[in-house]
Scaffold this active site. Structure first.
Site, PDB file in Angstrom:
ATOM      1  N   GLY A 191      20.730  20.658   8.226  1.00  0.00           N
ATOM      2  CA  GLY A 191      19.496  20.964   7.529  1.00  0.00           C
ATOM      3  C   GLY A 191      18.096  20.936   8.369  1.00  0.00           C
ATOM      4  O   GLY A 191      17.126  20.671   7.562  1.00  0.00           O
ATOM      5  N   GLY A 192      18.353  20.814   9.583  1.00  0.00           N
ATOM      6  CA  GLY A 192      17.091  20.599  10.430  1.00  0.00           C
ATOM      7  C   GLY A 192      16.644  19.083  10.425  1.00  0.00           C
ATOM      8  O   GLY A 192      15.601  18.876  11.162  1.00  0.00           O
ATOM      9  N   HIS A 235      19.711  32.278  15.538  1.00  0.00           N
ATOM     10  CA  HIS A 235      20.650  31.472  14.543  1.00  0.00           C
ATOM     11  C   HIS A 235      21.457  32.268  13.916  1.00  0.00           C
ATOM     12  O   HIS A 235      21.025  33.105  13.077  1.00  0.00           O
ATOM     13  CB  HIS A 235      19.823  30.592  13.831  1.00  0.00           C
ATOM     14  N   HIS A 262      12.664  23.739  12.059  1.00  0.00           N
ATOM     15  CA  HIS A 262      13.959  23.802  12.093  1.00  0.00           C
ATOM     16  C   HIS A 262      14.526  24.157  10.830  1.00  0.00           C
ATOM     17  O   HIS A 262      16.084  23.908  10.581  1.00  0.00           O
ATOM     18  CB  HIS A 262      14.487  22.858  12.752  1.00  0.00           C
ATOM     19  N   ARG A 319      30.463  23.423   3.175  1.00  0.00           N
ATOM     20  CA  ARG A 319      29.872  23.658   1.897  1.00  0.00           C
ATOM     21  C   ARG A 319      29.517  24.939   1.623  1.00  0.00           C
ATOM     22  O   ARG A 319      29.540  25.801   2.692  1.00  0.00           O
ATOM     23  CB  ARG A 319      28.931  22.671   1.605  1.00  0.00           C
TER      24      ARG A 319
END
Length: 692
Positions: A191-192, A235, A262, A319
């Site tokens: 998650g950055g 990404h 990010h 997930r």
């Protein structure tokens, strides 16, 4: 009709779902607990009810009135607002599952979704964890381990240092070997969080310290890996799905390149500009990754793609992803339903050949944040919340309603706006149109920023990469000033809406449109402020709901009629041109929304009030939002320069370095490490150095 056959028994999915135990017997699955909050809980409840499953929600004290609580069949409080005492409290979540008779737990994303220990605890307690086996979570959750496994499975990886020696000196030496710039990543991150770019040897130490601190706070582990930083990368991630029998498919790719801090802010599927050979190679590599860890359920394999379309494994999120709706839109699937069915023991009901891409989809994440202040997260009350009309092509994934609060304790996402079109151009036009219908008052949002991003020429061409926002910051974050028409419309809104809200002179046309006294001229001077610019207008009432505006030696005439269906919508006419606007007056602010943009005007406060407010502001370090003091870099008597870091604040899952506004001497430090502080709290007082 859906059936599961085991031996001579059949089970109708319209009545119950079923799951396999280790002995291959079947236990009816009738009730699911959702161990999460907000929009993802609402999303899982929706698919669960579609299958006839009962749902159990959990919530913290801060979320007692949340939307997901009202949508579930049952809801149970886990404890205080702090995540560690509520949503992350594994024993409490399991206890609720046992108490309610829930046979399965869906963790959503975030919180416990990638916690191998929790997945194991579910197994021990005989509760189905709707996700992959603990071993897959553990292998993919440790970046150094996942790199080794992927390399062995033939998935391309970026070479770097993933070793056990975590001394600062070893990491620095490895960075020098790799060559700057390098990317520092938390080994257990996601998650950055815990990610920093070190562009040179000189800044390596500071970036490493910051990355370690954030990693420890977010994951309880500050181990880092060092990799070569790919310049101008894309990404691109692939949605994979596996069942309990070794069957796998990929549901194509998503492009999540456009990010801030990010973290993803807008996603699309499929990725623009990919040829079919690259698309197939990506998908097949993602399936190899899933097979290598015996993956079950929904997962996402994330890749970095360079300018030559060569791709390298970055990480696997074990997930469901926040951006899964764009995949659903282009494949006509319900991935949450798939998760429930796979957890119940069904085989995948499709093969790779069955899956086709239809059209194009975008997801825009609408946050309470201020793009003009480095996307600083916010919190507050949703005084007004107007949304686009949902349809088959427009989805609104949200966990809040008008009147709710965006809590300081959790992620500041308000909603995900998801649109579909037959091609990328149509989908992008639909996205911009739907964003213009999102009108929010009470917190600052990124809606206007998303609108400008969606209409940026390079974005429209699909020329996206992770540095897109910094590269085009000037165009995307430079918001145009209001035109004279906008200013006049704001004044007209104040005149039209003020009466009902402030109950002023009922005979004045400046408080209601039908008020008129014969032979009396109505003229009024009104002042507005937009950012740092003042506007002064003379407004003259002409009768028949027509007003003349005198502004900067120009005259404009406008007629107004409020909508009967929605009083906040005004139908304005100027020079035979009609246009609708939405206007909301909140405190001393006028919020004006149109198809093209939105503006926030200030009705000036009396001087004695503004002077009084100014006296309460002190020079020094001010908390930009509520949070917790993580680190204090100075003590009383220290000399500081403008820009020196004074305090590190943790707020809304992010780390903020509060810097000195001037050269001077620290006079007072008002809080200790660990203290909870409110917005605008004076953290450090600095005596400014007077230049001679």
């Amino acid at each position: 009709m859906f059936w599961i056959r085991v031996g001579v028994k059949r089970f109708d999915f319209r009545k119950v779902c079923c799951r396999y135990t280790s002995s291959s017997s079947i236990i009816p699955l009738k009730k699911v607990l959702i161990a999460n909050r907000g929009e993802i809980s609402c999303r899982i409840i929706r698919s669960s009810k579609k299958l006839g499953l009962q749902t159990v929600a959990v919530y913290s004290e801060a979320d007692k009135n949340a939307l997901h609580v009202t949508l579930a069949d049952e809801a149970y409080c886990l404890g205080p607002a702090a995540s560690q005492e509520s949503y992350l409290n594994q024993s409490k979540v399991i206890s609720v599952a046992k108490e309610t008779g829930a046979q399965a737990i869906h963790p959503g994303y975030g919180f416990l979704s990638e916690n191998a220990e929790f997945a194991e605890l579910c197994q021990k307690q005989g509760v189905e964890f709707i996700g992959p086996p603990p071993s897959a979570i553990r292998d993919m959750g440790i970046k150094s381990t996942s790199k080794y496994i992927m390399d062995k499975a033939g998935v391309p990886i970026i070479k770097g240092y993933h070793g056990e020696d975590q001394s600062d000196e070893r990491l620095k030496n490895e960075a020098v070997k790799i060559g700057f710039p390098v990317m520092l990543k938390a080994v257990r991150g996601g998650g950055g969080k815990g990610m920093r770019i070190a562009s040179s040897l000189e800044e390596f130490d500071a970036q490493l310290e910051s990355a370690r601190r954030e990693a420890q706070k977010s994951f309880g582990n500050d181990a880092m890996l060092v990799e070569k930083y790919v310049k101008r990368p894309r990404h691109v991630e692939v949605q994979v799905f596996g069942d309990k029998y070794g069957n796998y498919v990929y549901l194509f790719e998503r492009d999540c390149s456009v990010q801030r801090r990010h973290q993803k802010i807008i996603e699309e599927a499929p990725a623009p500009g990919l040829d079919e050979a690259t698309r197939r190679s990506l998908g097949e590599a993602a399936v190899r990754a899933a097979e290598a860890v015996n993956y079950v359920g929904a997962g996402t394999v994330e890749f970095i793609m360079d300018e030559d379309r060569k791709f390298y494994f970055m990480e696997m999120n074990t997930r469901l992803q926040v951006e899964h709706p764009v995949t659903e839109m282009i494949t006509g699937t319900d991935l949450v339903e798939w998760q429930l069915r796979i957890a119940a023991g069904e085989k995948l009901h499709v093969t790779q050949e069955d899956l086709k891409i239809r059209g194009h989809a975008f997801e825009a994440r609408i946050y309470a944040e201020d793009p003009e202040e480095n996307f600083m997260p916010g919190a507050g009350h949703l005084f007004r919340l107007f949304t686009p009309q949902a349809s088959e092509d427009v989805r609104i994934e949200t966990g809040v309603r008008e009147g709710d609060d965006v809590s300081v304790h959790y992620d500041p996402m308000i909603a995900k706006l998801v649109v579909w079109g037959p091609d990328r151009r149509c989908a992008l036009m639909k996205l911009h149109s739907a964003l213009s219908e999102y009108n929010i008052v009470g917190v600052k949002t990124n809606v206007k920023f998303l609108m400008q991003l969606a209409e940026h020429e390079e974005f429209a061409l699909g020329n996206v990469h992770t540095d897109f926002i910094p590269q085009h910051e000037k165009e995307i974050l430079t918001f145009k000033e209001p035109s004279h028409q906008d200013v006049c419309t704001a004044v007209l809104s104040a005149i039209t809406l003020d009466a009902s809200q402030r109950n002023r002179d009922k005979n004045s046309p400046f408080t209601q449109l039908d008020g008129m006294v014969p032979n009396l001229t109505y003229t009024k001077k009104i002042k507005l402020v937009f950012k740092d610019k003042d506007y002064s207008l003379d407004v003259h009432y002409e009768g028949n709901s027509i007003y003349s505006f005198f502004i900067e030696d120009k005259v404009y005439s406008m007629q107004v009629a409020p909508s009967k269906e929605d009083p906040s919508v005004l139908h304005c006419t100027k020079s035979n041109k009609s246009f609708p606007v939405r206007a909301v007056i909140h405190d001393n602010e006028i919020h004006l929304f149109s198809k093209d943009s939105s503006y926030q005007f200030l009705l000036p406060t009396p001087k004695f009030q503004s002077a009084s407010a100014a006296e309460t502001l002190h020079k020094g370090a001010i908390a930009p939002m509520p949070g917790v003091i993580e680190k204090i870099n100075v003590k009383v008597g220290d000399k500081v320069k403008k820009g020196d870091p004074l305090v590190v604040l943790i707020a809304m899952k992010m780390e903020y370095v509060i810097k000195s506004h001037c050269n001077g001497t620290v006079q007072k430090v008002n809080f200790d490490v660990g203290a909870n502080v409110t917005k605008n709290a004076q953290l450090v007082e600095v005596n400014e150095e007077v230049s001679k």
